[in-house]
Write a protein that holds these residues in place. Sequence first.
Motif, PDB file in Angstrom:
ATOM      1  N   ASP A  44      -4.374  26.044  -2.716  1.00 19.39           N
ATOM      2  CA  ASP A  44      -5.734  26.396  -2.329  1.00 19.39           C
ATOM      3  C   ASP A  44      -6.645  26.107  -3.515  1.00 19.39           C
ATOM      4  O   ASP A  44      -6.529  26.784  -4.538  1.00 19.39           O
ATOM      5  CB  ASP A  44      -5.808  27.869  -1.945  1.00 19.39           C
ATOM      6  CG  ASP A  44      -7.192  28.281  -1.426  1.00 19.39           C
ATOM      7  OD1 ASP A  44      -7.994  27.369  -1.098  1.00 19.39           O
ATOM      8  OD2 ASP A  44      -7.470  29.488  -1.378  1.00 19.39           O
ATOM      9  N   PRO A  45      -7.501  25.076  -3.415  1.00 17.78           N
ATOM     10  CA  PRO A  45      -7.812  24.223  -2.275  1.00 17.78           C
ATOM     11  C   PRO A  45      -6.584  23.392  -1.828  1.00 17.78           C
ATOM     12  O   PRO A  45      -5.727  23.068  -2.649  1.00 17.78           O
ATOM     13  CB  PRO A  45      -8.916  23.307  -2.796  1.00 17.78           C
ATOM     14  CG  PRO A  45      -9.444  23.981  -4.015  1.00 17.78           C
ATOM     15  CD  PRO A  45      -8.307  24.746  -4.591  1.00 17.78           C
ATOM     16  N   SER A  46      -6.560  23.054  -0.551  1.00 16.32           N
ATOM     17  CA  SER A  46      -5.454  22.275  -0.014  1.00 16.32           C
ATOM     18  C   SER A  46      -5.554  20.825  -0.454  1.00 16.32           C
ATOM     19  O   SER A  46      -6.644  20.315  -0.759  1.00 16.32           O
ATOM     20  CB  SER A  46      -5.437  22.359   1.515  1.00 16.32           C
ATOM     21  OG  SER A  46      -6.636  21.837   2.054  1.00 16.32           O
ATOM     22  N   CYS A  47      -4.410  20.139  -0.497  1.00 18.32           N
ATOM     23  CA  CYS A  47      -4.379  18.748  -0.946  1.00 18.32           C
ATOM     24  C   CYS A  47      -3.111  18.087  -0.419  1.00 18.32           C
ATOM     25  O   CYS A  47      -2.219  18.753   0.114  1.00 18.32           O
ATOM     26  CB  CYS A  47      -4.421  18.676  -2.467  1.00 18.32           C
ATOM     27  SG  CYS A  47      -3.065  19.575  -3.236  1.00 18.32           S
ATOM     28  N   ASN A  48      -3.021  16.782  -0.585  1.00 18.05           N
ATOM     29  CA  ASN A  48      -1.833  16.039  -0.205  1.00 18.05           C
ATOM     30  C   ASN A  48      -0.818  16.085  -1.346  1.00 18.05           C
ATOM     31  O   ASN A  48      -1.165  15.841  -2.503  1.00 18.05           O
ATOM     32  CB  ASN A  48      -2.189  14.586   0.119  1.00 18.05           C
ATOM     33  CG  ASN A  48      -3.051  14.466   1.356  1.00 18.05           C
ATOM     34  OD1 ASN A  48      -2.871  15.212   2.318  1.00 18.05           O
ATOM     35  ND2 ASN A  48      -4.000  13.536   1.332  1.00 18.05           N
ATOM     36  N   LEU A  49       0.430  16.383  -0.999  1.00 20.87           N
ATOM     37  CA  LEU A  49       1.496  16.471  -1.991  1.00 20.87           C
ATOM     38  C   LEU A  49       2.341  15.212  -1.977  1.00 20.87           C
ATOM     39  O   LEU A  49       2.609  14.642  -0.920  1.00 20.87           O
ATOM     40  CB  LEU A  49       2.390  17.679  -1.697  1.00 20.87           C
ATOM     41  CG  LEU A  49       1.739  19.056  -1.788  1.00 20.87           C
ATOM     42  CD1 LEU A  49       2.681  20.123  -1.248  1.00 20.87           C
ATOM     43  CD2 LEU A  49       1.351  19.376  -3.230  1.00 20.87           C
ATOM     44  N   HIS A  50       2.758  14.781  -3.159  1.00 25.85           N
ATOM     45  CA  HIS A  50       3.678  13.655  -3.307  1.00 25.85           C
ATOM     46  C   HIS A  50       4.877  14.147  -4.109  1.00 25.85           C
ATOM     47  O   HIS A  50       4.749  15.025  -4.958  1.00 25.85           O
ATOM     48  CB  HIS A  50       2.988  12.492  -4.019  1.00 25.85           C
ATOM     49  CG  HIS A  50       1.710  12.068  -3.371  1.00 25.85           C
ATOM     50  ND1 HIS A  50       1.663  11.214  -2.304  1.00 25.85           N
ATOM     51  CD2 HIS A  50       0.426  12.424  -3.637  1.00 25.85           C
ATOM     52  CE1 HIS A  50       0.410  11.034  -1.927  1.00 25.85           C
ATOM     53  NE2 HIS A  50      -0.365  11.749  -2.721  1.00 25.85           N
ATOM     54  N   ALA A  51       6.054  13.593  -3.829  1.00 28.42           N
ATOM     55  CA  ALA A  51       7.274  14.096  -4.462  1.00 28.42           C
ATOM     56  C   ALA A  51       8.100  12.955  -5.037  1.00 28.42           C
ATOM     57  O   ALA A  51       8.088  11.832  -4.525  1.00 28.42           O
ATOM     58  CB  ALA A  51       8.112  14.888  -3.454  1.00 28.42           C
ATOM     59  N   TYR A  52       8.809  13.255  -6.126  1.00 31.73           N
ATOM     60  CA  TYR A  52       9.777  12.324  -6.698  1.00 31.73           C
ATOM     61  C   TYR A  52      10.817  13.119  -7.468  1.00 31.73           C
ATOM     62  O   TYR A  52      10.649  14.320  -7.717  1.00 31.73           O
ATOM     63  CB  TYR A  52       9.088  11.304  -7.612  1.00 31.73           C
ATOM     64  CG  TYR A  52       8.566  11.856  -8.922  1.00 31.73           C
ATOM     65  CD1 TYR A  52       9.332  11.819 -10.075  1.00 31.73           C
ATOM     66  CD2 TYR A  52       7.276  12.402  -9.012  1.00 31.73           C
ATOM     67  CE1 TYR A  52       8.857  12.318 -11.282  1.00 31.73           C
ATOM     68  CE2 TYR A  52       6.790  12.898 -10.206  1.00 31.73           C
ATOM     69  CZ  TYR A  52       7.585  12.845 -11.339  1.00 31.73           C
ATOM     70  OH  TYR A  52       7.109  13.345 -12.532  1.00 31.73           O
ATOM     71  N   THR A  53      11.906  12.480  -7.831  1.00 27.96           N
ATOM     72  CA  THR A  53      12.959  13.090  -8.640  1.00 27.96           C
ATOM     73  C   THR A  53      12.862  12.539 -10.057  1.00 27.96           C
ATOM     74  O   THR A  53      12.848  11.317 -10.247  1.00 27.96           O
ATOM     75  CB  THR A  53      14.353  12.793  -8.048  1.00 27.96           C
ATOM     76  OG1 THR A  53      14.403  13.302  -6.707  1.00 27.96           O
ATOM     77  CG2 THR A  53      15.440  13.456  -8.875  1.00 27.96           C
ATOM     78  N   ASP A  54      12.783  13.412 -11.046  1.00 26.52           N
ATOM     79  CA  ASP A  54      12.602  12.939 -12.418  1.00 26.52           C
ATOM     80  C   ASP A  54      13.937  12.525 -13.052  1.00 26.52           C
ATOM     81  O   ASP A  54      14.999  12.581 -12.422  1.00 26.52           O
ATOM     82  CB  ASP A  54      11.856  13.972 -13.256  1.00 26.52           C
ATOM     83  CG  ASP A  54      12.685  15.221 -13.591  1.00 26.52           C
ATOM     84  OD1 ASP A  54      13.913  15.227 -13.360  1.00 26.52           O
ATOM     85  OD2 ASP A  54      12.093  16.206 -14.090  1.00 26.52           O
ATOM     86  N   TYR A  55      13.883  12.126 -14.306  1.00 24.61           N
ATOM     87  CA  TYR A  55      15.048  11.599 -15.022  1.00 24.61           C
ATOM     88  C   TYR A  55      16.204  12.581 -15.054  1.00 24.61           C
ATOM     89  O   TYR A  55      17.378  12.184 -15.036  1.00 24.61           O
ATOM     90  CB  TYR A  55      14.630  11.228 -16.446  1.00 24.61           C
ATOM     91  CG  TYR A  55      15.747  10.743 -17.338  1.00 24.61           C
ATOM     92  CD1 TYR A  55      16.212   9.432 -17.240  1.00 24.61           C
ATOM     93  CD2 TYR A  55      16.323  11.585 -18.284  1.00 24.61           C
ATOM     94  CE1 TYR A  55      17.241   8.984 -18.060  1.00 24.61           C
ATOM     95  CE2 TYR A  55      17.346  11.146 -19.102  1.00 24.61           C
ATOM     96  CZ  TYR A  55      17.805   9.845 -18.992  1.00 24.61           C
ATOM     97  OH  TYR A  55      18.819   9.402 -19.797  1.00 24.61           O
ATOM     98  N   PHE A  56      15.897  13.893 -15.089  1.00 21.06           N
ATOM     99  CA  PHE A  56      16.937  14.913 -15.208  1.00 21.06           C
ATOM    100  C   PHE A  56      17.380  15.462 -13.853  1.00 21.06           C
ATOM    101  O   PHE A  56      18.141  16.426 -13.795  1.00 21.06           O
ATOM    102  CB  PHE A  56      16.445  16.046 -16.109  1.00 21.06           C
ATOM    103  CG  PHE A  56      16.173  15.610 -17.523  1.00 21.06           C
ATOM    104  CD1 PHE A  56      17.217  15.360 -18.394  1.00 21.06           C
ATOM    105  CD2 PHE A  56      14.876  15.414 -17.960  1.00 21.06           C
ATOM    106  CE1 PHE A  56      16.976  14.932 -19.688  1.00 21.06           C
ATOM    107  CE2 PHE A  56      14.624  14.989 -19.258  1.00 21.06           C
ATOM    108  CZ  PHE A  56      15.668  14.740 -20.124  1.00 21.06           C
ATOM    109  N   GLY A  57      16.901  14.849 -12.770  1.00 16.71           N
ATOM    110  CA  GLY A  57      17.323  15.259 -11.439  1.00 16.71           C
ATOM    111  C   GLY A  57      16.508  16.382 -10.837  1.00 16.71           C
ATOM    112  O   GLY A  57      16.879  16.935  -9.795  1.00 16.71           O
ATOM    113  N   ASN A  58      15.382  16.728 -11.455  1.00 16.79           N
ATOM    114  CA  ASN A  58      14.526  17.795 -10.947  1.00 16.79           C
ATOM    115  C   ASN A  58      13.598  17.274  -9.860  1.00 16.79           C
ATOM    116  O   ASN A  58      13.081  16.147  -9.944  1.00 16.79           O
ATOM    117  CB  ASN A  58      13.683  18.390 -12.081  1.00 16.79           C
ATOM    118  CG  ASN A  58      14.525  18.890 -13.230  1.00 16.79           C
ATOM    119  OD1 ASN A  58      15.512  19.583 -13.027  1.00 16.79           O
ATOM    120  ND2 ASN A  58      14.145  18.541 -14.453  1.00 16.79           N
ATOM    121  N   HIS A  59      13.361  18.088  -8.846  1.00 17.98           N
ATOM    122  CA  HIS A  59      12.417  17.736  -7.786  1.00 17.98           C
ATOM    123  C   HIS A  59      11.009  18.045  -8.285  1.00 17.98           C
ATOM    124  O   HIS A  59      10.706  19.177  -8.668  1.00 17.98           O
ATOM    125  CB  HIS A  59      12.717  18.539  -6.519  1.00 17.98           C
ATOM    126  CG  HIS A  59      11.839  18.184  -5.364  1.00 17.98           C
ATOM    127  ND1 HIS A  59      12.151  17.178  -4.472  1.00 17.98           N
ATOM    128  CD2 HIS A  59      10.643  18.687  -4.961  1.00 17.98           C
ATOM    129  CE1 HIS A  59      11.198  17.085  -3.565  1.00 17.98           C
ATOM    130  NE2 HIS A  59      10.268  17.988  -3.838  1.00 17.98           N
TER     131      HIS A  59
END
Length: 300
Positions: A44-59
Amino acid sequence: MQFRIHHRTHYRYAGAASESFMEVRLRPMTNARQTLLSHRLESDPSCNLHAYTDYFGNHVQTFSLVHRHTELVLDSYAEVETHAAPPPEVALELSVSEARQLYRAEPLRFFEFLNPSPAIQFSAAVNKLANRFFRPGNDIGPSILALNHWIYTNLRYVTGSTRIDTTVDEVLTQKKGVCQDFAQAMIAVLRSAEIPARYLVGYIETDAQRDAGQTEAAAKTPSKRRPLIGAAESHAWVEVCLPGGHWWALDPTNDCVAGERHVQVAAGRDYHDCTPTRGVFKGTHTERLTAAVDMRRLSD
């Protein structure tokens, strides 16, 4: 055990921010010790989320706000089931010398977790502890547990006693800190002893949280276990790679093997790789940042 976790982060700005970019590590992992059942992140405020997995395997989830706003609220909702995952006994019984030979056979695999990192440096004090606890002929399992116990008994848990950039040497000198400091001091000694170790961040069901979810009669029943302590926002502990590849989690803040009351969110070399939220914004400065976690046990 099954838990429902609500993690709220609230940024209040001194004025209006014209643009923000945020990187978030708040989604619990699925691994041998836990299964992520559900997760959602709301802003809040709302927004578009983008996702990836980093070098250490974290989301990692990222987003940007390109309009003016005076505050930002992030709500992370998760349900996680934790499992017992004891280490193989044979790995604990190998000598420190034998373990080092196995680690040296895979130098690239363990490189990040054997060397100094931005927040974890070696020193004379660190090397002295490494030589004390990890003599070549000692069994590696009991040696790791002995170090875990030493950190717990020689450092006092004092909220506010350190800064985010307090060094391991400063922690060992003043003999106090919080879970981040306990974890990074233990990792420094392990790496100095040529034993790969990484930093974990996540949640712990403290006794206060457990009791909040109990009936009145159950809450009055005395527990024979040592109370678990940790930060209200998040908790940090350590994972050691045993010979054979099993990552063994230990919590020096509580002098225990991390168990079913620990929920892992991210892993890395030190806290820099695991920060729950990190970002930049234009037009003002942060007037206040608050974070709170509600962790409720749903079943044993």
